[in-house]
Scaffold this active site. Structure first.
Site, short mmCIF file in Angstrom:
data_model
loop_
_atom_site.label_atom_id
_atom_site.label_comp_id
_atom_site.label_asym_id
_atom_site.label_seq_id
_atom_site.Cartn_x
_atom_site.Cartn_y
_atom_site.Cartn_z
N ARG A 142 25.91 18.00 -47.03
CA ARG A 142 27.64 17.92 -46.67
C ARG A 142 28.77 18.65 -47.44
NH1 ARG A 142 30.41 13.02 -45.10
NH2 ARG A 142 32.15 14.18 -44.87
N ASN A 154 40.01 15.19 -44.90
CA ASN A 154 38.67 16.10 -45.39
C ASN A 154 38.15 15.98 -46.36
OD1 ASN A 154 39.27 16.94 -42.75
ND2 ASN A 154 39.98 17.88 -42.50
N VAL A 155 37.37 16.65 -46.78
CA VAL A 155 36.82 16.38 -48.23
C VAL A 155 36.27 17.68 -48.50
CG1 VAL A 155 36.39 13.30 -48.43
CG2 VAL A 155 34.72 15.15 -47.45
N HIS A 160 41.26 11.17 -49.40
CA HIS A 160 39.65 10.75 -49.26
C HIS A 160 38.83 11.23 -49.67
CE1 HIS A 160 40.45 9.03 -44.53
NE2 HIS A 160 41.01 8.12 -45.43
N GLY A 187 44.06 17.37 -35.72
CA GLY A 187 42.58 17.11 -35.45
C GLY A 187 42.54 15.71 -36.66
N THR A 188 42.65 14.93 -36.51
CA THR A 188 42.35 13.33 -36.36
C THR A 188 42.55 12.57 -34.99
OG1 THR A 188 42.99 11.72 -38.24
CG2 THR A 188 45.04 12.64 -37.42
N SER A 189 41.78 12.04 -35.01
CA SER A 189 41.30 10.74 -34.21
C SER A 189 42.28 9.36 -34.28
CB SER A 189 39.84 10.04 -33.87
OG SER A 189 39.50 9.23 -35.08
C1 BV8 Z 1 41.00 1.00 -47.69
C2 BV8 Z 1 35.26 9.93 -46.62
C3 BV8 Z 1 41.47 -0.91 -48.75
C4 BV8 Z 1 33.83 9.64 -46.57
C5 BV8 Z 1 36.18 8.77 -45.19
C6 BV8 Z 1 44.28 -0.98 -42.70
C7 BV8 Z 1 44.30 -0.61 -43.05
C8 BV8 Z 1 43.73 -0.42 -44.64
C9 BV8 Z 1 42.17 -0.69 -44.13
C10 BV8 Z 1 41.60 -0.98 -42.98
C11 BV8 Z 1 42.87 -0.95 -41.98
N1 BV8 Z 1 42.30 -1.29 -40.77
C12 BV8 Z 1 40.23 -1.08 -41.04
C13 BV8 Z 1 39.84 -0.88 -42.25
C14 BV8 Z 1 38.83 -0.26 -42.72
C15 BV8 Z 1 39.52 0.56 -42.97
C16 BV8 Z 1 39.43 1.57 -41.79
O1 BV8 Z 1 40.59 2.22 -41.37
N2 BV8 Z 1 38.28 1.18 -40.63
C17 BV8 Z 1 38.24 1.80 -39.24
C18 BV8 Z 1 37.24 3.02 -38.71
C19 BV8 Z 1 38.97 0.86 -38.63
N3 BV8 Z 1 39.40 2.14 -44.13
C20 BV8 Z 1 39.23 1.92 -45.21
O2 BV8 Z 1 37.96 1.17 -45.89
C21 BV8 Z 1 40.07 2.64 -46.74
N4 BV8 Z 1 39.79 2.09 -47.29
O3 BV8 Z 1 42.20 0.50 -46.66
O4 BV8 Z 1 40.80 -0.23 -48.55
C22 BV8 Z 1 41.22 -1.08 -50.10
C23 BV8 Z 1 42.25 -1.79 -50.60
C24 BV8 Z 1 42.27 -2.52 -51.94
C25 BV8 Z 1 41.10 -2.26 -52.69
C26 BV8 Z 1 40.38 -2.28 -51.96
C27 BV8 Z 1 39.34 -1.65 -50.67
C28 BV8 Z 1 39.23 4.24 -46.46
C29 BV8 Z 1 38.93 4.94 -45.76
C30 BV8 Z 1 38.34 6.33 -45.67
C31 BV8 Z 1 37.27 6.42 -45.12
N5 BV8 Z 1 36.68 7.54 -45.93
N6 BV8 Z 1 35.94 9.61 -45.52
C32 BV8 Z 1 33.49 11.10 -46.17
O5 BV8 Z 1 33.99 12.28 -45.62
O6 BV8 Z 1 32.27 10.23 -45.79
S1 BV8 Z 1 36.67 8.47 -43.73
C33 BV8 Z 1 36.42 9.07 -42.20
O7 BV8 Z 1 36.98 9.01 -41.07
C34 BV8 Z 1 36.82 10.86 -42.94
O8 BV8 Z 1 37.41 10.89 -43.77
C35 BV8 Z 1 37.50 11.53 -42.02
O9 BV8 Z 1 38.17 12.54 -42.14
C36 BV8 Z 1 38.28 10.58 -41.74
C37 BV8 Z 1 38.73 10.31 -39.59
O10 BV8 Z 1 37.99 10.83 -39.26
P1 BV8 Z 1 39.31 12.36 -38.72
O11 BV8 Z 1 38.82 12.86 -39.67
O12 BV8 Z 1 40.15 11.78 -37.28
O13 BV8 Z 1 37.92 12.95 -37.41
P2 BV8 Z 1 36.68 12.31 -36.81
O14 BV8 Z 1 35.91 12.88 -36.05
O15 BV8 Z 1 37.82 10.97 -35.96
O16 BV8 Z 1 38.34 12.90 -35.43
C38 BV8 Z 1 37.85 14.13 -35.40
C39 BV8 Z 1 39.75 14.91 -34.74
O17 BV8 Z 1 40.05 16.20 -34.20
C40 BV8 Z 1 39.05 14.23 -33.30
O18 BV8 Z 1 40.25 13.68 -32.65
C41 BV8 Z 1 39.64 15.46 -32.37
O19 BV8 Z 1 39.46 15.53 -31.01
C42 BV8 Z 1 39.79 16.21 -33.27
N7 BV8 Z 1 39.60 18.07 -32.91
C43 BV8 Z 1 37.67 18.82 -32.73
N8 BV8 Z 1 38.49 20.06 -32.63
C44 BV8 Z 1 39.54 19.49 -32.73
C45 BV8 Z 1 40.68 18.73 -32.59
N9 BV8 Z 1 41.24 19.03 -33.15
C46 BV8 Z 1 41.81 20.13 -33.86
N10 BV8 Z 1 41.48 21.05 -33.41
C47 BV8 Z 1 39.94 21.44 -33.18
N11 BV8 Z 1 39.30 22.64 -32.52
#
Ligand code: BV8
Length: 253
Positions: A72, A108-109, A125, A195-197
């Site tokens: 990546r 984004n990273v 992130h 551009g975020t889900s």
């Molecule tokens: C944390 C880096 C606590 C690595 C990533 C409530 C509160 C806090 C935490 C949680 C909570 N509920 C659940 C959690 C846990 C978890 C979480 O959220 N899980 C989800 C799945 C339910 N959260 C965490 O673990 C976070 N940590 O809160 O820790 C804590 C506190 C103290 C001490 C210890 C712990 C950490 C979250 C970060 C994880 N890392 N990325 C890597 O990149 O490999 S997240 C990953 O998903 C990416 O960063 C990405 O950016 C992110 C979100 O995805 P999107 O960016 O939205 O991308 P996606 O593909 O999903 O969607 C794309 C969108 O674009 C779509 O909607 C599509 O329609 C649209 N699109 C497509 N084409 C286009 C477009 N839009 C415009 N134009 C286009 N052309």
């Protein structure tokens, strides 16, 4: 694309002074970087990013995880910012010229916002372009792209596997990034989500924070998200097309 929504959203942005923009992988899609939930290309098609982006995966198989992230890293280095990234950099210039501000909070990273000219970008992130020792947290520089790490997992001078500076699921976001985000969210006139889900927290919650304050919100996305029902304006389409139109509508007098 609904022209009335675009017109009204452009007016709302043009009347704002303190703007927050939250971006996700979709803003880099038109630069050729697969979104997080896209089916990944080739070699990685059989892996679920959500399973690989965790400390547990790294501990279990540091070779596989570092190979994925180096793939990546080199992919991002090979891509260039698109018209959507550039429109956000221009919007920051226009707002600052009027004594306003634009805080860009990205999930984004890939580093593309900074490369497009946006300043003071908050990388919620982290970044796949910088790496560190997993034991001492000392920075360990990867080879310059297009060179891959010479070995997998790469080992630090301390002899421990080197990891990318990204925030994995279950890891806390950087304190400074969160502090700057909440400060901007509490005082902004408008938030644009691009551009975020809107399923990963705490970033997804940023939209709720601004909407619950009664400030206006704009969502730019080809598809609906869980936040679509609470935003003021939902602009359906690709960010590389809609953001330049939105920014022109707002700032071209
Ligand atoms: C944390 C880096 C606590 C690595 C990533 C409530 C509160 C806090 C935490 C949680 C909570 N509920 C659940 C959690 C846990 C978890 C979480 O959220 N899980 C989800 C799945 C339910 N959260 C965490 O673990 C976070 N940590 O809160 O820790 C804590 C506190 C103290 C001490 C210890 C712990 C950490 C979250 C970060 C994880 N890392 N990325 C890597 O990149 O490999 S997240 C990953 O998903 C990416 O960063 C990405 O950016 C992110 C979100 O995805 P999107 O960016 O939205 O991308 P996606 O593909 O999903 O969607 C794309 C969108 O674009 C779509 O909607 C599509 O329609 C649209 N699109 C497509 N084409 C286009 C477009 N839009 C415009 N134009 C286009 N052309």
């Amino acid at each position: 694309m609904d022209n009335r929504q675009m017109e009204q959203a452009g007016r709302a942005l043009g009347e704002s002074r303190r703007v927050v923009v939250l971006t996700g992988a979709g803003v880099s899609a038109e630069s050729g970087i697969p979104t997080f939930r896209d089916t990944m290309d080739g070699l990685w098609a059989s892996f679920d990013p959500q399973q690989l982006a965790t400390p547990e995966a790294f501990a279990r198989d540091p070779e596989l995880v570092t190979r994925w992230y180096d793939h990546r890293r080199l992919g991002c280095a090979d891509c260039v910012p698109n018209a959507g990234h550039r429109a956000l950099a221009e919007a920051q210039d226009s707002l600052e010229a009027r004594g306003g501000s634009l805080a860009l909070l990205t999930q984004n990273v890939d580093g593309l916002h900074t490369r497009a000219g946006s300043r003071d970008v908050v990388e919620l992130h982290g970044s796949v372009m910088t790496w560190r020792c997993s034991r001492t947290a000392q920075p360990v520089s990867p080879p310059l792209p297009p060179e891959p790490w010479p070995e997998f997992p790469p080992l630090s001078p301390a002899g421990a596997p080197v990891r990318p500076d990204v925030v994995w699921f279950g890891e806390a976001l950087p304190e400074a990034a969160l502090a700057r985000s909440y400060e901007a969210l509490e005082h902004c006139d408008l938030l644009i989500s691009v551009g975020t889900s809107a399923v990963v927290y705490p970033a997804a919650g940023f939209i709720e924070i601004v909407a619950s304050r009664g400030a206006q919100t704009i969502e730019v996305n080809p598809q609906d998200t869980p936040m679509s029902s609470i935003v003021t304006f939902a602009l359906r389409g690709k960010s590389a097309e809609l953001l330049p139109t939105l920014v022109d509508a707002a700032f071209s007098d």
